[in-house]
Design a protein around this motif. Structure first.
Motif, PDB file in Angstrom:
ATOM      1  N   UNK A   1       0.840  -1.194   0.000  1.00 42.09           N
ATOM      2  CA  UNK A   1       0.000   0.000   0.000  1.00 42.09           C
ATOM      3  C   UNK A   1       0.877   1.247   0.000  1.00 42.09           C
ATOM      4  N   UNK A   2       0.373   2.282  -0.675  1.00 42.71           N
ATOM      5  CA  UNK A   2       1.049   3.567  -0.703  1.00 42.71           C
ATOM      6  C   UNK A   2      -0.017   4.616  -0.920  1.00 42.71           C
ATOM      7  N   UNK A   3       0.381   5.817  -1.289  1.00 41.64           N
ATOM      8  CA  UNK A   3      -0.582   6.885  -1.512  1.00 41.64           C
ATOM      9  C   UNK A   3      -1.616   6.453  -2.548  1.00 41.64           C
ATOM     10  N   UNK A   4      -2.893   6.540  -2.203  1.00 36.29           N
ATOM     11  CA  UNK A   4      -3.954   6.216  -3.141  1.00 36.29           C
ATOM     12  C   UNK A   4      -4.686   4.931  -2.853  1.00 36.29           C
ATOM     13  N   UNK A   5      -4.196   4.105  -1.942  1.00 35.59           N
ATOM     14  CA  UNK A   5      -4.905   2.900  -1.500  1.00 35.59           C
ATOM     15  C   UNK A   5      -5.302   1.997  -2.664  1.00 35.59           C
ATOM     16  N   UNK A   6      -4.313   1.627  -3.493  1.00 31.94           N
ATOM     17  CA  UNK A   6      -4.567   0.738  -4.629  1.00 31.94           C
ATOM     18  C   UNK A   6      -3.941  -0.637  -4.417  1.00 31.94           C
ATOM     19  N   UNK A   7      -3.815  -1.059  -3.180  1.00 33.15           N
ATOM     20  CA  UNK A   7      -3.183  -2.338  -2.862  1.00 33.15           C
ATOM     21  C   UNK A   7      -3.891  -3.498  -3.557  1.00 33.15           C
ATOM     22  N   UNK A   8      -3.099  -4.336  -4.235  1.00 35.96           N
ATOM     23  CA  UNK A   8      -3.599  -5.596  -4.789  1.00 35.96           C
ATOM     24  C   UNK A   8      -3.037  -6.713  -3.912  1.00 35.96           C
ATOM     25  N   UNK A   9      -3.891  -7.273  -3.044  1.00 34.24           N
ATOM     26  CA  UNK A   9      -3.425  -8.295  -2.106  1.00 34.24           C
ATOM     27  C   UNK A   9      -4.175  -9.613  -2.236  1.00 34.24           C
TER      28      UNK A   9
ATOM     29  N   UNK B   1       9.785  14.532   7.684  1.00 40.33           N
ATOM     30  CA  UNK B   1       8.752  14.044   6.762  1.00 40.33           C
ATOM     31  C   UNK B   1       8.983  14.472   5.314  1.00 40.33           C
ATOM     32  N   UNK B   2       9.847  15.463   5.094  1.00 40.34           N
ATOM     33  CA  UNK B   2      10.094  15.916   3.722  1.00 40.34           C
ATOM     34  C   UNK B   2      10.690  14.804   2.872  1.00 40.34           C
ATOM     35  N   UNK B   3      11.372  13.832   3.496  1.00 36.58           N
ATOM     36  CA  UNK B   3      11.907  12.703   2.725  1.00 36.58           C
ATOM     37  C   UNK B   3      11.207  11.392   3.096  1.00 36.58           C
ATOM     38  N   UNK B   4      10.046  11.495   3.732  1.00 40.59           N
ATOM     39  CA  UNK B   4       9.238  10.310   3.974  1.00 40.59           C
ATOM     40  C   UNK B   4       8.651   9.853   2.644  1.00 40.59           C
ATOM     41  N   UNK B   5       8.943   8.626   2.259  1.00 37.99           N
ATOM     42  CA  UNK B   5       8.472   8.099   0.982  1.00 37.99           C
ATOM     43  C   UNK B   5       8.372   6.582   1.093  1.00 37.99           C
ATOM     44  N   UNK B   6       7.680   5.986   0.131  1.00 42.17           N
ATOM     45  CA  UNK B   6       7.513   4.534   0.104  1.00 42.17           C
ATOM     46  C   UNK B   6       8.044   3.981  -1.224  1.00 42.17           C
TER      47      UNK B   6
ATOM     48  N   UNK C   1      12.760   8.778 -10.763  1.00 41.53           N
ATOM     49  CA  UNK C   1      12.575   9.714  -9.647  1.00 41.53           C
ATOM     50  C   UNK C   1      11.485   9.292  -8.666  1.00 41.53           C
ATOM     51  N   UNK C   2      10.382   8.705  -9.126  1.00 37.64           N
ATOM     52  CA  UNK C   2       9.196   8.532  -8.283  1.00 37.64           C
ATOM     53  C   UNK C   2       8.742   9.883  -7.735  1.00 37.64           C
ATOM     54  N   UNK C   3       8.858  10.912  -8.551  1.00 40.09           N
ATOM     55  CA  UNK C   3       8.408  12.261  -8.189  1.00 40.09           C
ATOM     56  C   UNK C   3       6.987  12.206  -7.646  1.00 40.09           C
ATOM     57  N   UNK C   4       6.791  12.717  -6.420  1.00 41.84           N
ATOM     58  CA  UNK C   4       5.488  12.588  -5.763  1.00 41.84           C
ATOM     59  C   UNK C   4       5.259  13.780  -4.841  1.00 41.84           C
ATOM     60  N   UNK C   5       4.756  14.889  -5.378  1.00 45.44           N
ATOM     61  CA  UNK C   5       4.617  16.105  -4.583  1.00 45.44           C
ATOM     62  C   UNK C   5       3.408  16.088  -3.650  1.00 45.44           C
TER      63      UNK C   5
ATOM     64  N   UNK D   1       1.377  12.560   7.926  1.00 49.08           N
ATOM     65  CA  UNK D   1       2.068  13.127   6.757  1.00 49.08           C
ATOM     66  C   UNK D   1       2.117  12.117   5.621  1.00 49.08           C
ATOM     67  N   UNK D   2       1.725  12.516   4.402  1.00 50.68           N
ATOM     68  CA  UNK D   2       1.761  11.582   3.271  1.00 50.68           C
ATOM     69  C   UNK D   2       3.189  11.305   2.815  1.00 50.68           C
ATOM     70  N   UNK D   3       3.346  10.182   2.140  1.00 48.95           N
ATOM     71  CA  UNK D   3       4.666   9.778   1.635  1.00 48.95           C
ATOM     72  C   UNK D   3       4.874  10.273   0.212  1.00 48.95           C
ATOM     73  N   UNK D   4       6.083  10.724  -0.070  1.00 46.04           N
ATOM     74  CA  UNK D   4       6.442  11.179  -1.411  1.00 46.04           C
ATOM     75  C   UNK D   4       7.170  12.508  -1.356  1.00 46.04           C
ATOM     76  N   UNK D   5       8.042  12.755  -2.346  1.00 50.05           N
ATOM     77  CA  UNK D   5       8.806  13.997  -2.400  1.00 50.05           C
ATOM     78  C   UNK D   5       8.981  14.424  -3.848  1.00 50.05           C
ATOM     79  N   UNK D   6       9.032  15.746  -4.087  1.00 52.69           N
ATOM     80  CA  UNK D   6       9.170  16.253  -5.454  1.00 52.69           C
ATOM     81  C   UNK D   6      10.626  16.199  -5.916  1.00 52.69           C
ATOM     82  N   UNK D   7      10.853  15.609  -7.098  1.00 50.35           N
ATOM     83  CA  UNK D   7      12.231  15.381  -7.548  1.00 50.35           C
ATOM     84  C   UNK D   7      12.447  15.587  -9.046  1.00 50.35           C
ATOM     85  N   UNK D   8      11.394  15.723  -9.839  1.00 49.93           N
ATOM     86  CA  UNK D   8      11.539  15.593 -11.291  1.00 49.93           C
ATOM     87  C   UNK D   8      12.310  16.748 -11.933  1.00 49.93           C
TER      88      UNK D   8
END
Length: 445
Positions: free
Chosen positions: A151-159, A278-283, A309-313, A326-333
């Motif tokens: 699971x990550x941002x958006x709750x699209x887990x396929x389990x 949290x600025x570098x909290x990511x999954x 990158x997995x850019x995720x603002x 705090x949500x996971x993800x950081x802007x990198x692109x």
């Protein structure tokens, strides 16, 4: 489209650095040679010895549109992308609504066609109950199927194991996976919630989303792919523990299972949580410093194939909530090319390897048609880099809608001076030049 002439470049392509002029016409590279100075063109750029690279292809970004446009839009983030030399992107399906039907997927392409500065493709999303929709995906003009095996941002887990089995058995195209074992993550989260409660900080993030969670899930994905001969690409490998899952004894063109590393897992480590929180909290989480050199070694010896990158603002306010909220993800692109140019300057990799991992390999891995290389007849997706003109990362220099970066205060040794997308000069000396230029990516499958 206009005719564009690039003079006096140091062209980096397919393992070589050569002095060359490049003539671009109708969106394509028409001719590569020398002494083109007398040729008629609508625009002429004297590169004066700057590096000319094929544009970066970022196979993993989150541009948030539709539904989360308070964080970002395709227009804003593609503008940041081209400012950093990223000329093509592949965007993930965990927008709102999730891109789980062909109609919703088509909606994203329509937005990009109107607003994107960079070339674009969008992953079709998989869920526990949309297999038939997934199987309708057009292999010619969609980059792949995205499966969240954690699971990550958006709750699209396929389990659902039966669904996973059928996805891997029936998928007509590349499956890209986010791999973290959900049971392990949940058990760890409960343990640390009980221990720290509301006083928890981001330093526990790599303990919750730990090496065991990554390895268990990645190993499962590899086992499924081997069983069904699925074309599998595992995103954002973050641990040394996973590296033995991948081969380097065959060329990329023969691999059925590929993997990538993201710039933040090469750049940051767990010691940076004290400063950035949290600025570098990511999954998956940024892990301990012992992983970075091993990830880089695997990139260099071709166990890891691509740099992304997995850019995720997220907004500044969202990231400054408590750790648990705090949500996971950081802007990198906007900065992956400059980040890796620092590695070049430090002798950690060559510029030829940078180009192979950020341009050639994504094009080959996803079978992108006529992009990722500087060849006559290819689309002109190009970036000029001045290795001796520093770039300071400040809030004022950012193109992200969210308005912040974990790299603020960083001085890079190089700068992106010009970016060309599908033959159009889109970015020049700090400014966007056109309203849009991106084309939909197509694939030779």
């Amino acid at each position: 489209m206009s005719r564009l002439l690039l003079l006096n470049t140091r062209l980096v392509n397919e393992g070589r650095i050569t002095d060359a002029d490049v003539f671009i016409e109708n969106g394509f590279i028409a001719q590569i040679g020398s002494d083109f100075s007398g040729r008629a063109a609508d625009q002429v750029i004297d590169a004066n010895g700057q590096y000319l690279l094929p544009g970066v292809i970022d196979d993993q970004v989150h541009f948030r549109e539709p539904g989360l446009t308070h964080k970002a839009t395709i227009r804003s983030e593609s503008g940041a992308a081209v400012a950093g030399g990223v000329t093509s992107f592949m965007e993930m399906p965990n927008t709102v609504p999730n891109a789980l039907t062909q109609v919703l997927l088509a909606d994203k392409y329509e937005i990009a066609a109107r607003t994107s500065f960079a070339n674009y493709s969008f992953f079709m999303g998989a869920s526990n109950d949309n297999l038939q929709e997934v199987l309708k995906t057009n292999t010619r003009d969609v980059c792949g199927i995205k499966v969240f095996m954690g699971s990550s941002t958006g709750n699209m887990l396929v389990d659902n194991e039966r669904v996973l089995e059928e996805l891997f058995r029936q998928s007509p195209m590349l499956i890209a996976t986010h791999c973290e074992d959900e049971a392990t993550v949940r058990a760890n989260a409960e343990r640390y919630r009980q221990e720290y409660g509301d006083s928890a900080t981001a330093r526990i993030h790599p303990l919750i989303r730990n090496e065991e969670a990554c390895l268990k899930s990645s190993a499962m994905a590899v086992e499924l792919a081997k069983r069904h001969n699925t074309r599998l690409h595992i995103l954002h490998i973050s641990t040394a523990d996973e590296l033995n899952l991948f081969r380097n004894d065959i060329p990329l063109s023969e691999k059925r299972i590929t993997a990538e590393v993201c710039v933040h897992h090469l750049w940051f480590d767990s010691t940076d949580y004290e400063r950035l929180g949290n600025l570098i909290k990511c999954n998956p989480a940024i892990k301990g410093p012992e992983h970075k050199p091993q990830l880089l070694a695997a990139l260099l010896d071709d166990r890891l194939d691509i740099i992304a990158t997995d850019h995720a603002p997220h907004t500044w306010d969202e990231k400054h909530q408590s750790y648990w909220q705090a949500p996971s993800g950081l802007p990198l692109v906007q900065h992956p090319l400059l980040m890796m140019m620092e590695f070049v300057r430090q002798g950690k990799l060559s510029i030829e390897t940078l180009v192979r991992k950020m341009s050639h390999a994504p094009a080959d891995c996803f079978q992108v048609e006529r992009r990722g290389y500087i060849r006559e007849g290819c689309w002109a997706d190009l970036v000029l880099v001045d290795p001796n003109a520093p770039t300071d990362v400040t809030k004022e220099s950012l193109f992200y809608q969210c308005g912040w970066s974990p790299l603020e205060g960083q001085r890079f040794s190089s700068s992106v001076t010009h970016t060309i997308v599908s033959g159009e000069l889109v970015f020049k000396e700090g400014k966007l030049q056109v309203e849009r230029a991106g084309q939909r990516l197509v694939f030779t499958r």
